[in-house]
Scaffold this motif. Structure first.
Motif, PDB file in Angstrom:
ATOM      1  N   CYS A 124       1.016  -1.165  -0.024  1.00  0.00           N
ATOM      2  CA  CYS A 124      -0.027   0.009   0.025  1.00  0.00           C
ATOM      3  C   CYS A 124       0.925   1.182   0.140  1.00  0.00           C
ATOM      4  O   CYS A 124       0.553   2.258  -0.639  1.00  0.00           O
ATOM      5  N   THR A 140       2.186   1.772  -3.569  1.00  0.00           N
ATOM      6  CA  THR A 140       1.556   2.040  -4.265  1.00  0.00           C
ATOM      7  C   THR A 140       1.132   3.572  -4.189  1.00  0.00           C
ATOM      8  O   THR A 140       0.646   4.431  -5.195  1.00  0.00           O
ATOM      9  N   LEU A 141       0.806   4.022  -2.693  1.00  0.00           N
ATOM     10  CA  LEU A 141       0.673   5.361  -2.517  1.00  0.00           C
ATOM     11  C   LEU A 141       1.868   6.339  -3.161  1.00  0.00           C
ATOM     12  O   LEU A 141       1.328   7.436  -3.437  1.00  0.00           O
ATOM     13  N   ALA A 164      -4.264   9.380  -1.974  1.00  0.00           N
ATOM     14  CA  ALA A 164      -4.853   8.031  -1.673  1.00  0.00           C
ATOM     15  C   ALA A 164      -6.285   7.974  -2.057  1.00  0.00           C
ATOM     16  O   ALA A 164      -6.856   7.173  -2.778  1.00  0.00           O
ATOM     17  N   MET A 220      -6.306   7.494  -5.880  1.00  0.00           N
ATOM     18  CA  MET A 220      -6.223   6.194  -6.223  1.00  0.00           C
ATOM     19  C   MET A 220      -7.528   5.448  -5.928  1.00  0.00           C
ATOM     20  O   MET A 220      -7.753   4.511  -6.610  1.00  0.00           O
ATOM     21  N   CYS A 221      -8.102   5.790  -4.930  1.00  0.00           N
ATOM     22  CA  CYS A 221      -9.639   4.842  -4.501  1.00  0.00           C
ATOM     23  C   CYS A 221     -10.403   4.880  -5.613  1.00  0.00           C
ATOM     24  O   CYS A 221     -11.210   4.186  -6.010  1.00  0.00           O
ATOM     25  N   ARG A 245     -10.602   2.462  -8.503  1.00  0.00           N
ATOM     26  CA  ARG A 245     -10.853   1.035  -8.041  1.00  0.00           C
ATOM     27  C   ARG A 245     -12.291   1.036  -8.497  1.00  0.00           C
ATOM     28  O   ARG A 245     -13.268   1.532  -8.342  1.00  0.00           O
ATOM     29  N   TRP A 255      -8.602   8.198   3.946  1.00  0.00           N
ATOM     30  CA  TRP A 255      -8.581   7.665   2.744  1.00  0.00           C
ATOM     31  C   TRP A 255      -7.242   6.732   2.303  1.00  0.00           C
ATOM     32  O   TRP A 255      -7.476   5.652   1.812  1.00  0.00           O
ATOM     33  N   LYS A 256      -6.211   6.718   3.158  1.00  0.00           N
ATOM     34  CA  LYS A 256      -5.188   5.653   3.133  1.00  0.00           C
ATOM     35  C   LYS A 256      -5.638   4.411   3.528  1.00  0.00           C
ATOM     36  O   LYS A 256      -5.555   3.283   2.911  1.00  0.00           O
ATOM     37  N   LEU A 310      -7.947   2.893   0.959  1.00  0.00           N
ATOM     38  CA  LEU A 310      -7.210   2.133  -0.268  1.00  0.00           C
ATOM     39  C   LEU A 310      -6.616   0.848   0.279  1.00  0.00           C
ATOM     40  O   LEU A 310      -6.549  -0.004  -0.676  1.00  0.00           O
ATOM     41  N   ARG A 311      -6.313   0.922   1.377  1.00  0.00           N
ATOM     42  CA  ARG A 311      -5.592  -0.407   2.157  1.00  0.00           C
ATOM     43  C   ARG A 311      -6.573  -1.453   2.035  1.00  0.00           C
ATOM     44  O   ARG A 311      -6.495  -2.649   1.637  1.00  0.00           O
TER      45      ARG A 311
END
Length: 475
Positions: free
Chosen positions: A5, A8-9, A36, A39-40, A43, A65-66, A69-70
């Motif tokens: 994560c 990716t972040l 984050a 990136m969400c 998805r 938000w992190k 995302l995880r």
């Protein structure tokens, strides 16, 4: 997953500043939180959510938000969402392509192949009635199949019930083509798991719902055995986001994503110690398996066999527990373990995937090697070694052994699926990163998807001793 994560972040943060943002600025968010969130929004599960739904998910994940995302990345990793997959069901098989098309083959006495008939199929056949619907997940049980679309809709066919009181029991009607499950129309579903007495589904918000097996409040609610209404799983998981569910014969495991890390909860029948709490008592409500904290292990993938369970940790260690018959726990004996125990003989490999069946277990390493142990019946372990003096019988393995027949195909295996039922001879699928599918084990109903010539045991059941490629392109 935390390392993945973070990487990716970092990549997402760099990408975030290279182009205009696709949402209004929020001056209260830090740079990493903005990245984050960005990136969400990429998805598939997150995209269609309303602003209110997104904020509710953020709160449930821990207010960041992190952390959202995880949660999303963890679910994609352990369930292969948006990727190809193969399901070795009880007597029938389901294969989902990366594009979301579905092929089925094998036993079809209840219409569980979805082709509008009850005739067996010995070769993979496309379910044409799903044209225009992209499927991202599949689950197969005794005489029934569930498919989940990228829009969160659930399609069911085969036996028209979600729970079986005993083998052979079915609803009043057989559904031979995929039909939307109306009782789930208001729930955005991302995964399903089928046990013998119940079915469970997981919503995109991480909430677990179950059908049936409630007349004795076995899963925390008092319902009829064939209840068609989804009931939320109450207790400790009500406010904890779940990323993966796995169903055994009479119990359910849930992999949860919390701010403090990943954890596993179990509920249902505790015989043999398969709930992992150090005892053999039943649990009506989900209970945290505390042993992982003592082992300093972060669970990343969970698998529920008929009578035993397994987990892969972030560090690549493998834990098993439950009934140890035939050596399915991999500890060199046939003893039961009522709490997760590390498989020491796998300490030299880094595992990334585990699959469990009826007293059988497979482990996939980061390099794509496959190890198996447990019951050798039906040749479903992938080893061609016969018991001395018994040419048609395969030995049981009390400890993990490398499946050399899969190593010889010179492809990297990314997923193993095997029959998780006590009523059918087992078969196994190995899916490679190139989208090729290999099958071995029992093929008496065509569930291998390959021709079987002169490979029958004394009981007359056709089986394949070594993997053979199935003629279907899942890439």
């Amino acid at each position: 997953m935390q390392l993945i994560c973070f990487a990716t972040l970092c990549q997402g943060t760099c990408t975030f500043f290279r182009r205009p943002a696709n949402f209004a600025p929020d001056f209260e968010l830090s740079i990493s939180e903005l990245a984050a969130l960005d990136m969400c929004q990429k998805r598939a599960i997150f995209k269609p959510m309303t602003g209110e739904e997104r904020l509710a998910l953020k709160q449930k994940c821990g207010g960041s938000w992190k952390l959202v995302l995880r949660y999303l990345l963890a679910g994609e990793a352990c369930c292969r969402r948006e990727k190809s997959q193969a399901i070795a069901g009880p007597g029938h098989s389901i294969a989902v392509t990366t594009a979301g098309a579905v092929y089925s083959f094998g036993s079809n006495s209840s219409g569980q192949l979805g082709h509008g008939t009850v005739e067996e199929e010995w070769r993979p056949r496309l379910i044409k009635s799903l044209q225009g619907v992209r499927i991202i997940q599949a689950a197969a049980g005794a005489g029934r199949t569930l498919l989940i679309s990228d829009a969160g809709r659930v399609y069911a066919f085969g036996k028209d019930s979600f729970g079986e009181a005993e083998y052979g029991v079915q609803g009043s009607n057989l559904v031979t083509t995929p039909q939307p499950v109306e009782s789930l129309k208001d729930i955005y579903v991302v995964q399903a798991a089928i046990g013998n007495f119940f079915t469970a589904v997981l919503s995109r918000e991480g909430r677990v719902y179950t059908f049936s097996w409630g007349n004795d409040a076995k899963l925390g609610h008092q319902t009829e055995p064939n209840d068609l209404e989804p009931r939320p799983l109450l207790g400790l998981l009500e406010n904890v986001p779940v990323v993966q569910i796995a169903a055994g014969y009479c119990y359910l495991l849930a992999l949860a994503c919390q701010p403090s890390g990943m954890s596993v909860y179990s509920v249902g029948c505790g015989l043999g110690g398969k709930l992992g709490h150090g005892s053999r008592t039943d649990e009506r409500y989900p209970r945290l398996i505390e042993q992982f904290q003592a082992l300093n292990l972060q669970p990343m993938v969970v698998a529920a066999g008929a009578w035993h369970a397994a987990v892969v940790g972030r560090d690549g260690r493998v834990c098993t527990w439950g009934w140890g018959r035939y050596g399915c726990l991999g500890h060199g004996n046939e003893e039961c373990e009522s709490a997760p125990k590390v498989v020491e003989s796998l300490s030299q490999i880094k595992a990334v995937h585990v699959a469990t069946g009826d007293y059988t277990t497979f482990v996939v390493s980061a390099g794509g090697d496959v190890y198996s142990f447990g019951c050798g019946e039906s040749s479903s372990l992938g080893h061609s070694t016969a018991i001395e003096g018994q040419a048609n019988s395969r030995k049981n393995l009390l400890s993990p052994e490398l499946v050399t027949s899969l190593k010889s195909i010179n492809e990297r295996v990314v997923q193993i699926s095997l029959t998780n039922s006590i009523y059918w001879n087992a078969h196994t699928f190995a899916l490679t990163d190139s989208g090729n599918l290999y099958a071995f084990g029992a093929g008496d109903k065509g569930q291998l998807g390959t021709e079987l010539v002169a490979q029958q045991n004394e009981g007359g059941n056709p089986e394949r001793h070594v993997p053979e490629r199935v003629d279907v392109d899942l890439s």
